[in-house]
Design a protein around this motif. Structure first.
Motif, short mmCIF file in Angstrom:
data_model
loop_
_atom_site.label_atom_id
_atom_site.label_comp_id
_atom_site.label_asym_id
_atom_site.label_seq_id
_atom_site.Cartn_x
_atom_site.Cartn_y
_atom_site.Cartn_z
N PHE A 1 0.84 -1.20 0.00
CA PHE A 1 0.00 0.00 0.00
C PHE A 1 0.88 1.26 0.00
O PHE A 1 0.66 2.19 -0.77
N ALA B 1 -6.81 0.69 1.08
CA ALA B 1 -5.43 0.20 1.14
C ALA B 1 -5.32 -1.19 0.53
O ALA B 1 -4.37 -1.48 -0.20
N SER C 1 -7.70 4.81 2.33
CA SER C 1 -6.32 5.03 1.88
C SER C 1 -5.78 6.33 2.45
O SER C 1 -4.63 6.41 2.90
#
Lengths: 151, 391
Positions: free
Chosen positions: A11, A61, B306
């Motif tokens: 990631f 991720a 993320s």
């Protein structure tokens, strides 16, 4: 939820991020509505070997990590070998994924197949791609979720 | 790496005063229900904590019931009021689409038992109006439950006005004030509130403790049957250390509220202005009537988890309403309720400040976030499409 070190590595340092302008095959799967889209670009030589592969991913991720790992696993392989890539192999290579994230690996598998399918189509070669129509807009798990309420 | 904690809507650090109160109470080992000296010592601490919490809300001591936290208080108030009013033949509950899951899932459970639940929509800025509530009330309305401040987008609902409507219509009114108490002024009498839920760890108290205010005269069914604790309505020996810690934290939060607000609001606004300066970024929830500590934005073209993990790698603790962070495939119901499409709701970021947040921390966040957003956008096929469509 805890990710493995491998997932965090892929990631934070994703391999093969980017685009290939003159790609021989491009596959995009997923749905922004569901929160992940993967796009894989292939460069394939005359012997059917994947000489270069890049990806672009929108997602969490694990979506980024599975894209990265999937591209690593098919780089240098033949397109037919790439077709054999399973989501399980991606999960194992990443030392596992949390159960709710396994669908990301399915998406990675499908992105690779979609790119190979596109490669064969451009070549004008009839090729049966297992479990992939070549233009999937959502992975299987997402189908159940997103089906029927598209905006 | 220094940690920057900007997730105070999730939980807060315990304050030194609260910690001290907890420790003192641990040393008082008697059972507050015992008649002997050790018990009396514990009882006095418990009684003082109850008085402090009552005074913080403008309530009477015997209107405060200690619980294990906000979720328990919400469950008790809503299910209790529903059952109470069911006896009078009323079976409708009015709430909003942006409530916390402790409320929404409780309402789902009641729906399965035959109650009719009406979830009022909110405006694009994240507010419901008293008029909406008034129009939804019928002769069958058992309860109205509307949160005081939203946990994701920080919007403060017009609770006083809603309370006044409910009072005039003779309908019970509960408010989940977990994100409000200790942060904005609350007075249950002036705001016409019948029941109010609060949670200790949202204002620098301990976790696992909360309270429910129930206006005198409302006979909620017992939550736990047993001994005489909490007027017999919630039996079980009290969690005295946590209760004392919560009371100390609340007293401190209210004493310092004005000072803290004056400190936090400019930092919040600096963050909002700095983050929304990033192209294709929007603020979630209105700027006015917003709790002092909440910043919630959506960045188009990226996914929240993320972003969160990258922020974490840079030492910043934040939160997101993206699907991936909730463990489901759906983004936050609150972001969908204010009209965001899934694609945009997935890119949400919540930063929640405290009086310990510094300008340096805010500057660091503003320095780091745009770079991460840019990096994630560069690898995002969604962003690629947005850019293409722009051209």
């Amino acid at each position: 939820m805890i990710y493995s070190e491998k997932v965090m590595d892929h990631f934070q340092n994703p391999r093969n991020v980017g685009k290939i302008e003159d790609a021989d095959g491009v596959g995009e799967v997923g749905n922004a509505k569901c929160g992940d889209i993967m796009k894989i670009y292939l460069k394939v030589d005359d012997n059917g070997i994947i000489t270069d592969v890049k990806f672009n991913t929108y997602g969490c991720a694990s979506a980024i990590a599975t894209s990265s790992m999937a591209t690593e696993l098919i780089k240098g392989k033949s397109v037919d070998d790439a077709l054999q890539l399973s989501n399980k192999a991606v999960v194992e290579a990443l030392d596992g994924l949390p159960p709710v994230k396994v669908h990301c690996s399915v998406l990675a598998e499908e992105a690779v197949r979609a790119a190979v399918a596109d490669y064969y189509q451009r070549k004008g070669i009839e090729k049966e791609i297992p479990g992939c129509s070549g233009n999937c807009s959502c992975c299987h798990l997402h189908d159940e979720h997103c089906g029927g309420d598209e905006e | 790496m220094k940690r920057i904690y900007m997730d105070n809507a999730a939980t807060t650090a315990i304050s030194p005063a609260a910690m001290q109160a907890v420790q003192q109470a641990w040393e008082v080992y008697g059972n507050p229900s015992s008649l002997h000296g050790a018990g009396r010592e514990a009882f006095f601490l418990l009684d003082k904590a109850r008085a402090d919490v009552a005074s913080a809300l403008g309530a009477e001591k015997n209107e405060i019931f200690f619980t294990s936290g906000g979720s328990e208080s919400d469950n008790w108030a809503i299910i209790g009021a529903a059952k109470l009013m069911q006896k009078k033949g009323k079976n409708e509950i009015i709430s909003t689409a942006i409530e916390h899951h402790a409320v929404l899932h409780t309402l789902n459970a009641l729906e399965k038992e035959g109650f009719k639940v009406i979830l009022l929509p909110v405006s694009a800025e994240g507010y419901v109006t008293a008029e909406q509530v008034e129009n939804a009330i019928t002769e069958n309305t058992a309860l109205v439950t509307v949160m005081m401040a939203n946990n994701e987008i920080g919007t403060i609902q017009p609770v006083s006005e809603i309370g006044a409507v409910c009072r005039s219509k003779g309908v019970l009114f509960h408010t989940d004030a977990v994100q409000a108490v200790g942060h904005i002024p609350v007075n249950v009498k002036e705001m016409n509130i019948d029941m109010l839920s609060l949670s200790g760890h949202k204002f620098h108290g301990p976790k696992g403790v909360g309270a429910l205010y129930v206006r005198k005269g409302i006979r909620l069914p017992n939550l736990i049957n047993g001994g005489a604790q909490e007027s017999g309505r919630r039996a079980g020996t009290e969690n005295l250390p946590s209760i004392c810690g919560m009371a100390a934290a609340l007293t401190e939060a209210i004493e310092n509220m004005e000072k803290n607000t004056a400190k936090i609001v400019p930092l919040r606004d600096k963050l909002i202005n700095g983050l929304t300066a990033v192209e294709r970024t929007r603020l979630n929830g209105g700027r006015e009537n917003r709790v002092p500590n909440n910043v919630s934005v959506c960045f188009e073209g990226i996914e929240g988890e993320s972003l969160l993990l990258w922020l974490d790698a840079k030492g910043i603790c934040a939160s997101s309403g993206s699907a991936c962070t909730s463990g489901s495939l759906d983004p936050s119901h609150v972001l969908l309720a204010i009209g965001l499409i899934h694609e945009i709701a997935h890119g949400s970021l919540r930063l929640s400040l405290s009086e310990h947040t510094t300008e340096e921390e805010v500057d660091y966040v503003l320095e780091v976030v745009p770079g991460i957003v840019k990096y994630l956008r560069e690898m995002s096929p969604v962003w690629e499409k947005i850019v293409k469509e722009e051209k």
